[in-house]
Every structure is written in C-alpha cells, then in structure tokens.
Design an enzyme around this catalytic site. Structure first.
Site, PDB file in Angstrom:
ATOM      1  N   TYR A   1       4.094  -1.208  -5.686  1.00  0.00           N
ATOM      2  CA  TYR A   1       4.501   0.022  -5.010  1.00  0.00           C
ATOM      3  C   TYR A   1       4.414  -0.177  -3.503  1.00  0.00           C
ATOM      4  O   TYR A   1       3.432  -0.732  -2.992  1.00  0.00           O
ATOM      5  CB  TYR A   1       3.583   1.181  -5.421  1.00  0.00           C
ATOM      6  CG  TYR A   1       3.773   2.418  -4.570  1.00  0.00           C
ATOM      7  CD1 TYR A   1       4.696   3.386  -4.937  1.00  0.00           C
ATOM      8  CD2 TYR A   1       3.048   2.604  -3.389  1.00  0.00           C
ATOM      9  CE1 TYR A   1       4.900   4.515  -4.150  1.00  0.00           C
ATOM     10  CE2 TYR A   1       3.249   3.722  -2.594  1.00  0.00           C
ATOM     11  CZ  TYR A   1       4.175   4.671  -2.975  1.00  0.00           C
ATOM     12  OH  TYR A   1       4.370   5.776  -2.188  1.00  0.00           O
TER      13      TYR A   1
ATOM     14  N   GLU B   1      10.090   5.207  -0.038  1.00  0.00           N
ATOM     15  CA  GLU B   1       9.339   4.567  -1.120  1.00  0.00           C
ATOM     16  C   GLU B   1      10.153   3.521  -1.857  1.00  0.00           C
ATOM     17  O   GLU B   1      11.349   3.705  -2.076  1.00  0.00           O
ATOM     18  CB  GLU B   1       8.955   5.623  -2.166  1.00  0.00           C
ATOM     19  CG  GLU B   1       7.554   6.131  -2.059  1.00  0.00           C
ATOM     20  CD  GLU B   1       7.255   7.170  -3.150  1.00  0.00           C
ATOM     21  OE1 GLU B   1       6.165   7.731  -3.102  1.00  0.00           O
ATOM     22  OE2 GLU B   1       8.097   7.427  -4.024  1.00  0.00           O
TER      23      GLU B   1
END
Ligand code: GDP
Ligand code: MN
Length: 378
Positions: free
Chosen positions: A101, A190
């Site tokens: 991530y 993101e």
C-alpha cells in the site's frame, strides 16, 4: 472531487508511475473488443467513486474476450454503495507476487502532506491501521523543502527490506506519487495495491485520487475530469443550485445556512442521540428558490424521518426561508415532520408567514434539535 481509477492512472502514467495499459468500456461488446486487443487474461473493473469494489463484486477476472464481455455485462448497471456503474476499465490481469500500500493525504493535524506505506496492501488499509498500526509507516513532508530523497528511500526500505532493486523502484514511485499529488491539487492519492510481479517489477494496479475542490479553479484540465454522471444525483443538483450537500447515514435531514452552523447543528444532533442524514448548507444569501431545492433534495432521501431547519438570519433573511418552506410544501407534500428554528433578520415576519401556513417555529437551537431528534426516533 473524486476521479475514477482510469483517470487517476492516466495522471500516474504522465508522472512516470508504472501502470498497466487498459481502456474504458461502456458496453459489454466494447469490453470484449478491448480484451481481444489486449490479448490474454484481463480484469474488468467497475469505475465508481467508492472503495472496496473488489469485495462488492465490481472487479472480475476474465480469461477470454467472451468472459470479459460477460463480466462487463454483470458489472455495468450494478449498484455499489448507492452508485450505479456506467463504465468499466478493461486491463491486463497481472500476476501478483506481493501487494503493498502507498498513499498520501493532506494531514490537518500535522499541517503537512503525510506519506504512508504498508507492506500489507491489497485489503482494507483501514483494517491494517486498526489491527496492526505498526505495519503502516509514515513520513511527514515539510512543505518548505518538499520530499527529500532519504524520506522516500526510508519508506521504500520499510516496504522491501533487504531488496535493494525493489526499494529503489519504490523510492522513485513514492517521489512521483508526491509530485502527482501536488500537480493535480489532490487531498488524497493512493495506490492499493502496489504489486510486485513475479519478475520483480512494481506496478500500480489500483489508483485513487481525491481532488481538493478549491484547487479546481486554477486547474482547468483537472476540473474537466469531473464525471457528473457518476456522482450522486442529489449532490450534482445541489452544486448546480449553489447549495453544498453531502449525504450521510443518519435520519435527521438538516437544512442550515452557513457551513459553521451546519457543523454545529450536526454536532448537536449527535449530542442528543440522533444521526444527521446529511450536511446541507443553503449558503449566505438564501432565496426562497434555494430553500425549495433544499427541501426537494432532503425529502428525496428515503432515510430521512424528520427534517430540521436551523437558520441564523444575518445576510440570510428568515422571511425568505419561511417563504421557501411554505412554497415548497405547496408544491409537494412533506411525508415527515419538520422542525423549524430561526432567529435573526426578519424573524418576526418569518414566524408570521409560517404560522399563517400552519407551521410553528422556535428560536432556541437546543430545543429545536432535541425535538427533531425525538421525532426521528419516535
Ligand atoms: P478495490 O477493491 O476497489 O480496491 O479494487 P482493486 O483494483 O484494488 O482490486 C481489488 C483486488 O482485486 C486487488 O487487491 C487484487 O487482489 C485483485 N486484482 C485487481 N487487479 C488484478 C490483476 O490484474 N490481477 C490479479 N491477479 N488480481 C487483481
Ligand atoms: Mn484497491
């Protein structure tokens, strides 16, 4: 403003962040043609402004163009968290050896952009944050200097300790992600997951960006990415009429003038045990017309069990609001009780108008909110 994955990937591509190719389809046949051109296995992905599409069935693997068509037929028209899917992204299915991530937000508490990285990507990052917060690594970026190379490297090595080749790739991606964020005026960016392919290459196979609305006036190219078809209809309508509306999960529909008072009202609703159904700011200079639109939007929300008006008359005239309420209820019937609190400019006139039409009004905010909450729960 939210943009779609395929749009965010376009931004990534321009900044040199590795993303797989892919094209958008609006029909199953189109998805089939794209899959045929890409060759091999593909992933068909719903393009909607919500996370967790995978879990909701909005991301499907297809091993042939035929399967891609079937997958697109299932996904197009699907509702995910209240939004209808009108587009799918068709992209090659990558082999995944690892999922990480990477993200960055404008963090108000530290007054800076904070970059976040976790070797536990793919699943809900919120869950990782809640259960194993030690697996989320952060770097605060001092706005005076921007991101310094050692900050990107430190995060990269936290992701891929002991793997210099991968860490170097990741450090470059982290720098580019930060640059893309500033360039687009994003408040959030993101990559989840940032995958490692079996050959050791990093790829962003998902992309998310929220753009700060206040950055749009000086970024026309970014502003053009707005896809009103994919936004909640009520939010689009409200924006067109100069209202600020955000749907929430509760059942007390709030109509307030001014963002500060709207926040205070929501706080008070919660304080008295209720849940606001929305944030709605009719703005400073309210015309009866705006009030009518506001009531249309609130009453269209099936979850609303009680309506609360909280008006502090300054530039906003209470009689304008009262006229709006009366006119609106002439146009359409209210199915739920309404509690009206108004005070300030032309308050007496407003009370007269409202009482003449069979409504009652109060001036005390606490009392009004308590009553509206009570009506929503009874
Ligand atoms: P989200 O659920 O909205 O976050 O959508 P994602 O694009 O992140 O996809 C969800 C999950 O589907 C990912 O975490 C992957 O596990 C899987 N996935 C997405 N794209 C691919 C792909 O190209 N290949 C494979 N094998 N899995 C994929
Ligand atoms: Mn994702």
């Amino acid at each position: 403003m939210n943009i779609h994955e395929y749009q965010a990937k376009e931004v990534f591509r321009r900044h040199g962040i590795p993303v797989p190719p892919g094209k958008v389809a609006t029909t199953p046949e189109e998805a089939e043609r794209i899959a045929l051109a890409l060759g091999g296995k593909v992933v068909v992905k719903a393009q909607v402004h919500v996370g967790g599409r995978g879990k909701a069935g909005g991301v499907k693997l297809a091993s042939s163009p035929q399967e891609a068509r079937d997958a697109a037929a299932k996904i197009l028209g699907m509702e995910i968290k209240g939004l209808t899917v009108r587009k799918v992204l068709v992209t090659p299915a990558e082999d995944i050896a690892h999922e990480a991530y990477l993200g960055a937000i404008v963090d108000r508490s530290s007054g800076a952009v904070v970059l976040m990285a976790s070797p536990e990507g793919g699943i809900d990052i919120e869950e990782v944050a809640a259960k194993t917060p030690e697996l989320i690594f952060k770097e605060r970026i001092d706005p005076r200097y921007g991101m310094l190379p050692h900050q990107a490297l430190r995060l990269a090595y936290r992701l891929y300790a002991g793997d210099t080749a991968r860490a170097r790739q990741a450090a470059e991606i982290i720098q580019k992600l930060y640059a893309a964020m500033l360039d687009a005026g994003a408040s959030l960016i993101e990559i989840n997951p940032l995958i490692t392919t079996p050959s050791g290459q990093l790829q962003a196979i998902d992309a998310k960006m929220n753009i700060d609305d206040n950055e749009l006036f000086r970024r026309s190219a970014v502003a053009e990415l707005r896809d009103t078809e994919s936004e909640a209809a009520a939010e689009v309508e409200a924006r067109a009429k100069g209202l600020t509306y955000i749907k929430l999960d509760g059942n007390v529909g709030c109509c307030v003038n001014g963002a500060g008072l709207a926040m205070a009202t929501m706080d008070l609703v919660k304080y008295y045990g209720g849940e606001p159904a929305n944030f709605l700011d009719i703005g400073g200079s309210s015309s009866p017309e705006k009030v009518i639109v506001a009531l249309q939007i609130i009453t269209a929300d099936e979850a609303v069990k009680s309506i609360l008006f909280n008006i502090f008359g300054g530039i906003t005239r209470c009689d304008d609001v009262a006229n709006g309420i009366v006119e609106a209820t002439r146009q359409f019937k209210l199915k739920v009780p309404i509690t009206i609190r108004l005070t300030g400019t032309n308050e007496e006139k407003a009370v007269e108008i409202l009482e003449g039409a069979g409504f009652s009004a109060m001036t005390d905010m606490d009392e009004a909110v308590r009553k509206a909450v009570e009506l929503a729960t009874s």
